[in-house]
Design a protein around this motif. Structure first.
Motif, PDB file in Angstrom:
ATOM      1  N   THR A  55       0.797  -1.229   0.000  1.00 37.99           N
ATOM      2  CA  THR A  55       0.000   0.000   0.000  1.00 37.99           C
ATOM      3  C   THR A  55       0.829   1.279   0.000  1.00 37.99           C
ATOM      4  O   THR A  55       0.266   2.358  -0.175  1.00 37.99           O
ATOM      5  CB  THR A  55      -0.929   0.027   1.233  1.00 37.99           C
ATOM      6  N   CYS A  56       2.147   1.177   0.233  1.00 39.54           N
ATOM      7  CA  CYS A  56       2.932   2.400   0.348  1.00 39.54           C
ATOM      8  C   CYS A  56       4.411   2.118   0.049  1.00 39.54           C
ATOM      9  O   CYS A  56       4.818   0.970  -0.147  1.00 39.54           O
ATOM     10  CB  CYS A  56       2.811   2.992   1.746  1.00 39.54           C
ATOM     11  N   ALA A  57       5.211   3.175   0.057  1.00 37.28           N
ATOM     12  CA  ALA A  57       6.646   3.053  -0.209  1.00 37.28           C
ATOM     13  C   ALA A  57       7.349   2.211   0.854  1.00 37.28           C
ATOM     14  O   ALA A  57       8.339   1.538   0.562  1.00 37.28           O
ATOM     15  CB  ALA A  57       7.280   4.435  -0.293  1.00 37.28           C
ATOM     16  N   ALA A  58       6.829   2.218   2.066  1.00 34.17           N
ATOM     17  CA  ALA A  58       7.431   1.392   3.122  1.00 34.17           C
ATOM     18  C   ALA A  58       7.274  -0.089   2.796  1.00 34.17           C
ATOM     19  O   ALA A  58       8.162  -0.897   3.104  1.00 34.17           O
ATOM     20  CB  ALA A  58       6.802   1.713   4.472  1.00 34.17           C
ATOM     21  N   CYS A  59       6.162  -0.444   2.172  1.00 35.15           N
ATOM     22  CA  CYS A  59       5.966  -1.845   1.748  1.00 35.15           C
ATOM     23  C   CYS A  59       7.012  -2.236   0.706  1.00 35.15           C
ATOM     24  O   CYS A  59       7.587  -3.320   0.767  1.00 35.15           O
ATOM     25  CB  CYS A  59       4.570  -2.036   1.150  1.00 35.15           C
ATOM     26  N   ASN A  65      14.227  -4.952   0.953  1.00 30.63           N
ATOM     27  CA  ASN A  65      15.205  -5.230   2.005  1.00 30.63           C
ATOM     28  C   ASN A  65      15.158  -6.673   2.483  1.00 30.63           C
ATOM     29  O   ASN A  65      16.160  -7.213   2.945  1.00 30.63           O
ATOM     30  CB  ASN A  65      15.012  -4.280   3.191  1.00 30.63           C
ATOM     31  N   HIS A  66      14.011  -7.315   2.360  1.00 31.87           N
ATOM     32  CA  HIS A  66      13.880  -8.715   2.764  1.00 31.87           C
ATOM     33  C   HIS A  66      14.448  -9.666   1.703  1.00 31.87           C
ATOM     34  O   HIS A  66      15.005 -10.714   2.034  1.00 31.87           O
ATOM     35  CB  HIS A  66      12.407  -9.048   3.028  1.00 31.87           C
ATOM     36  N   VAL A  67      14.325  -9.284   0.438  1.00 34.03           N
ATOM     37  CA  VAL A  67      14.743 -10.168  -0.661  1.00 34.03           C
ATOM     38  C   VAL A  67      16.220 -10.009  -1.009  1.00 34.03           C
ATOM     39  O   VAL A  67      16.893 -10.989  -1.339  1.00 34.03           O
ATOM     40  CB  VAL A  67      13.855  -9.944  -1.906  1.00 34.03           C
ATOM     41  N   LYS A  68      16.759  -8.792  -0.931  1.00 33.02           N
ATOM     42  CA  LYS A  68      18.154  -8.552  -1.327  1.00 33.02           C
ATOM     43  C   LYS A  68      19.159  -9.485  -0.666  1.00 33.02           C
ATOM     44  O   LYS A  68      20.094  -9.933  -1.328  1.00 33.02           O
ATOM     45  CB  LYS A  68      18.543  -7.096  -1.077  1.00 33.02           C
ATOM     46  N   PRO A  69      19.022  -9.815   0.622  1.00 33.68           N
ATOM     47  CA  PRO A  69      20.025 -10.688   1.248  1.00 33.68           C
ATOM     48  C   PRO A  69      19.924 -12.166   0.870  1.00 33.68           C
ATOM     49  O   PRO A  69      20.802 -12.952   1.231  1.00 33.68           O
ATOM     50  CB  PRO A  69      19.765 -10.531   2.756  1.00 33.68           C
ATOM     51  N   ILE A  70      18.875 -12.564   0.161  1.00 36.11           N
ATOM     52  CA  ILE A  70      18.730 -13.972  -0.210  1.00 36.11           C
ATOM     53  C   ILE A  70      19.883 -14.364  -1.124  1.00 36.11           C
ATOM     54  O   ILE A  70      20.164 -13.687  -2.118  1.00 36.11           O
ATOM     55  CB  ILE A  70      17.379 -14.229  -0.915  1.00 36.11           C
ATOM     56  N   GLU A  75      19.587  -8.644  -7.816  1.00 34.12           N
ATOM     57  CA  GLU A  75      18.909  -7.347  -7.837  1.00 34.12           C
ATOM     58  C   GLU A  75      17.411  -7.560  -7.763  1.00 34.12           C
ATOM     59  O   GLU A  75      16.883  -8.543  -8.282  1.00 34.12           O
ATOM     60  CB  GLU A  75      19.270  -6.612  -9.131  1.00 34.12           C
ATOM     61  N   ILE A  76      16.724  -6.646  -7.108  1.00 36.65           N
ATOM     62  CA  ILE A  76      15.259  -6.640  -7.106  1.00 36.65           C
ATOM     63  C   ILE A  76      14.793  -5.205  -7.239  1.00 36.65           C
ATOM     64  O   ILE A  76      15.346  -4.298  -6.616  1.00 36.65           O
ATOM     65  CB  ILE A  76      14.644  -7.294  -5.847  1.00 36.65           C
ATOM     66  N   LYS A  77      13.803  -4.991  -8.084  1.00 31.30           N
ATOM     67  CA  LYS A  77      13.161  -3.690  -8.257  1.00 31.30           C
ATOM     68  C   LYS A  77      11.664  -3.923  -8.070  1.00 31.30           C
ATOM     69  O   LYS A  77      11.071  -4.739  -8.772  1.00 31.30           O
ATOM     70  CB  LYS A  77      13.405  -3.130  -9.655  1.00 31.30           C
ATOM     71  N   VAL A  78      11.082  -3.226  -7.119  1.00 29.27           N
ATOM     72  CA  VAL A  78       9.660  -3.379  -6.826  1.00 29.27           C
ATOM     73  C   VAL A  78       8.927  -2.129  -7.290  1.00 29.27           C
ATOM     74  O   VAL A  78       9.351  -1.009  -7.003  1.00 29.27           O
ATOM     75  CB  VAL A  78       9.430  -3.608  -5.316  1.00 29.27           C
ATOM     76  N   ALA A  79       7.820  -2.321  -8.003  1.00 28.53           N
ATOM     77  CA  ALA A  79       6.978  -1.225  -8.484  1.00 28.53           C
ATOM     78  C   ALA A  79       5.649  -1.279  -7.754  1.00 28.53           C
ATOM     79  O   ALA A  79       4.874  -2.219  -7.928  1.00 28.53           O
ATOM     80  CB  ALA A  79       6.775  -1.324  -9.991  1.00 28.53           C
ATOM     81  N   LEU A  80       5.399  -0.290  -6.913  1.00 27.46           N
ATOM     82  CA  LEU A  80       4.183  -0.255  -6.106  1.00 27.46           C
ATOM     83  C   LEU A  80       2.928  -0.203  -6.971  1.00 27.46           C
ATOM     84  O   LEU A  80       2.005  -0.993  -6.787  1.00 27.46           O
ATOM     85  CB  LEU A  80       4.222   0.956  -5.156  1.00 27.46           C
ATOM     86  N   VAL A  81       2.883   0.742  -7.911  1.00 28.43           N
ATOM     87  CA  VAL A  81       1.681   0.933  -8.730  1.00 28.43           C
ATOM     88  C   VAL A  81       1.392  -0.294  -9.592  1.00 28.43           C
ATOM     89  O   VAL A  81       0.241  -0.706  -9.728  1.00 28.43           O
ATOM     90  CB  VAL A  81       1.826   2.197  -9.607  1.00 28.43           C
TER      91      VAL A  81
END
Length: 131
Positions: A55-59, A65-70, A75-81
């Motif tokens: 629902t927001c940028a914090a999500c 931040n949870h996926v990067k250390p796997i 690389e991971i890029k998340v798009a909220l919209v």
């Protein structure tokens, strides 16, 4: 202070490979040696993951931040919209399903999207030129 260009550049040194071939070709494919001071990453694959419930940028930051250390995630890029993530990963170390499961463990609904090969889009542009 007007110094000649040769004076400005005379102290610059550039580390270069032993031979011109090494410079042009770099390390062998799949090698993990450094090239130009940057570690080479083995062949990466890319996956698209649908993420419902953000629902927001914090999500977005939480997921990234949870996926990067796997191990294996480059690389991971998340798009909220768009409610999606693009993940580049090493297939020898992780899978898109494992990444989706890690996202689901945060409380979001994550599913791996199948690659859509053979998709064709036609675009008609009207009134492109002034008449």
């Amino acid at each position: 202070n007007n110094r000649a260009q040769s004076d400005v550049w005379k102290d610059v040194t550039i580390d270069s490979p032993e031979t011109p071939e090494e410079f042009l070709l770099g390390p062998e494919k799949g090698s993990d040696v450094e090239f130009g001071g940057v570690p080479m990453i083995p062949d990466l694959e890319m996956a698209e993951i649908s993420i419902k419930g953000m629902t927001c940028a914090a999500c977005v930051a939480n997921v990234e931040n949870h996926v990067k250390p796997i191990e294996g995630v480059a690389e991971i890029k998340v798009a909220l919209v768009a409610a999606k993530a693009i993940v580049k990963y090493e297939p020898e170390l992780t899978t898109p399903s494992a990444v989706a499961q890690a996202i689901t463990s945060l409380g979001y609904k994550a599913t791996v999207l199948e690659a859509n090969t053979g998709c064709k889009i036609e675009l008609l542009i009207l009134n492109l030129l002034d008449t």
